[in-house]
Design a protein around this motif. Sequence first.
Motif, PDB file in Angstrom:
ATOM      1  N   SER A 232     104.064   2.226 -19.068  1.00 15.19           N
ATOM      2  CA  SER A 232     104.664   2.500 -20.258  1.00 15.19           C
ATOM      3  C   SER A 232     104.081   3.116 -21.367  1.00 15.19           C
ATOM      4  CB  SER A 232     106.089   1.646 -21.021  1.00 15.19           C
ATOM      5  OG  SER A 232     105.371   0.213 -21.703  1.00 15.19           O
ATOM      6  N   LYS A 233     103.341   2.498 -21.897  1.00 15.79           N
ATOM      7  CA  LYS A 233     101.678   3.353 -22.659  1.00 15.79           C
ATOM      8  C   LYS A 233     100.725   3.907 -22.136  1.00 15.79           C
ATOM      9  CE  LYS A 233      99.169  -0.620 -24.023  1.00 15.79           C
ATOM     10  NZ  LYS A 233      98.776  -1.713 -24.631  1.00 15.79           N
ATOM     11  N   ILE A 234     101.362   4.531 -20.710  1.00 19.60           N
ATOM     12  CA  ILE A 234     100.959   5.683 -20.613  1.00 19.60           C
ATOM     13  C   ILE A 234     101.199   7.394 -21.061  1.00 19.60           C
ATOM     14  CG2 ILE A 234     100.542   7.884 -18.598  1.00 19.60           C
ATOM     15  CD1 ILE A 234     100.472   4.898 -16.473  1.00 19.60           C
ATOM     16  N   ASN A 235     102.568   6.484 -21.919  1.00 11.39           N
ATOM     17  CA  ASN A 235     103.339   7.337 -22.536  1.00 11.39           C
ATOM     18  C   ASN A 235     102.532   7.717 -24.219  1.00 11.39           C
ATOM     19  OD1 ASN A 235     105.788   7.934 -21.124  1.00 11.39           O
ATOM     20  ND2 ASN A 235     106.389   5.943 -22.419  1.00 11.39           N
ATOM     21  N   SER A 236     101.867   6.863 -24.243  1.00 11.94           N
ATOM     22  CA  SER A 236     101.194   7.039 -25.512  1.00 11.94           C
ATOM     23  C   SER A 236      99.497   8.569 -25.033  1.00 11.94           C
ATOM     24  CB  SER A 236     100.397   5.717 -26.286  1.00 11.94           C
ATOM     25  OG  SER A 236      99.777   5.210 -25.080  1.00 11.94           O
ATOM     26  N   LEU A 237      99.165   8.263 -23.510  1.00 10.27           N
ATOM     27  CA  LEU A 237      98.007   8.984 -23.169  1.00 10.27           C
ATOM     28  C   LEU A 237      98.484  10.671 -22.983  1.00 10.27           C
ATOM     29  CD1 LEU A 237      96.252   6.168 -21.121  1.00 10.27           C
ATOM     30  CD2 LEU A 237      95.657   6.544 -23.369  1.00 10.27           C
ATOM     31  N   ILE A 238      99.906  10.572 -22.965  1.00 10.39           N
ATOM     32  CA  ILE A 238     100.696  12.023 -22.739  1.00 10.39           C
ATOM     33  C   ILE A 238     100.272  12.401 -23.912  1.00 10.39           C
ATOM     34  CG2 ILE A 238     102.286  12.890 -21.649  1.00 10.39           C
ATOM     35  CD1 ILE A 238     102.709  11.286 -19.762  1.00 10.39           C
ATOM     36  N   ARG A 239     101.315  11.941 -24.487  1.00 11.17           N
ATOM     37  CA  ARG A 239     101.012  12.637 -25.891  1.00 11.17           C
ATOM     38  C   ARG A 239      99.334  13.538 -26.836  1.00 11.17           C
ATOM     39  NH1 ARG A 239     105.131   8.023 -26.846  1.00 11.17           N
ATOM     40  NH2 ARG A 239     103.766   7.106 -27.892  1.00 11.17           N
ATOM     41  N   LYS A 240      99.365  12.040 -26.285  1.00 13.96           N
ATOM     42  CA  LYS A 240      97.304  12.339 -26.345  1.00 13.96           C
ATOM     43  C   LYS A 240      96.852  13.493 -26.107  1.00 13.96           C
ATOM     44  CE  LYS A 240      94.277  10.849 -29.667  1.00 13.96           C
ATOM     45  NZ  LYS A 240      94.171  10.559 -31.224  1.00 13.96           N
ATOM     46  N   ALA A 241      96.590  13.304 -24.662  1.00 13.35           N
ATOM     47  CA  ALA A 241      96.163  14.419 -23.755  1.00 13.35           C
ATOM     48  C   ALA A 241      96.871  15.368 -23.974  1.00 13.35           C
ATOM     49  CB  ALA A 241      96.126  13.990 -22.036  1.00 13.35           C
ATOM     50  N   SER A 242      98.335  15.568 -24.706  1.00  8.35           N
ATOM     51  CA  SER A 242      98.945  17.418 -25.228  1.00  8.35           C
ATOM     52  C   SER A 242      97.987  17.641 -26.614  1.00  8.35           C
ATOM     53  CB  SER A 242     100.832  16.054 -24.658  1.00  8.35           C
ATOM     54  OG  SER A 242     100.286  15.995 -26.228  1.00  8.35           O
ATOM     55  N   ASN A 243      98.080  16.924 -26.966  1.00  4.51           N
ATOM     56  CA  ASN A 243      97.751  16.986 -28.155  1.00  4.51           C
ATOM     57  C   ASN A 243      95.878  17.651 -28.292  1.00  4.51           C
ATOM     58  OD1 ASN A 243      99.790  17.537 -29.912  1.00  4.51           O
ATOM     59  ND2 ASN A 243     100.093  15.292 -30.310  1.00  4.51           N
TER      60      ASN A 243
END
Length: 202
Positions: free
Chosen positions: A170-181
């Motif tokens: 589930s911590k991958i979600n934070s990576l996705i948010r970071k990468a999207s920005n």
Amino acid sequence: MPIIFTIFIFFCLWFSLESSRHSRESQKKYKEFLRREHEAALARKKDISHIDKIKIPNSLPLKESTDAYINMLQNDIRNLKTKDIINFTGYTNTDLKILYGADNIKYLSECDNNFTKLAVTLNKLASQLHKHNQIQDCKKILEYAVSINVDITHIYILLAHIYIDEKKPSKINSLIRKASNLNSSISNNIVTQLTDLKSAHC
């Protein structure tokens, strides 16, 4: 023969039209490039004291190692601690001249080059630590790299795999948010790879 000749004529007309269109587009882009370069050359020097500089924290796990390559990479990072580092990923020199003035470009380029050196070195160090099974130190290096918006795909994917191994996909979600920005051309590609990885393990 008449049919072949007719096709040939149509092909020639089509090719001529396409060539003209591409030529017009190229001329338009070139004129826009010249316009921006002219604007950049005339841009007045601006105050840059408000630009946030990246600090390399003492908490990074830079420890003496039996691996000479790890030691070299860590020394490179230590040396960067004394440098001014700014992340200008996604900006061209022309952009920087327009935003901050042509007189600042040399200093800003040095700051950006220092960021690039830091990003590449962090990636190499994390890979080497992972190779030596120093997972926690590797994770700290990767998480720091993500926190300063490094846009290297391998950093995000390796960190995602560590989260998966820790049973925390589930911590991958934070990576996705970071990468999207990220202000980077590879932002979408990183997000896609992370999303696929998460889907496969959730």
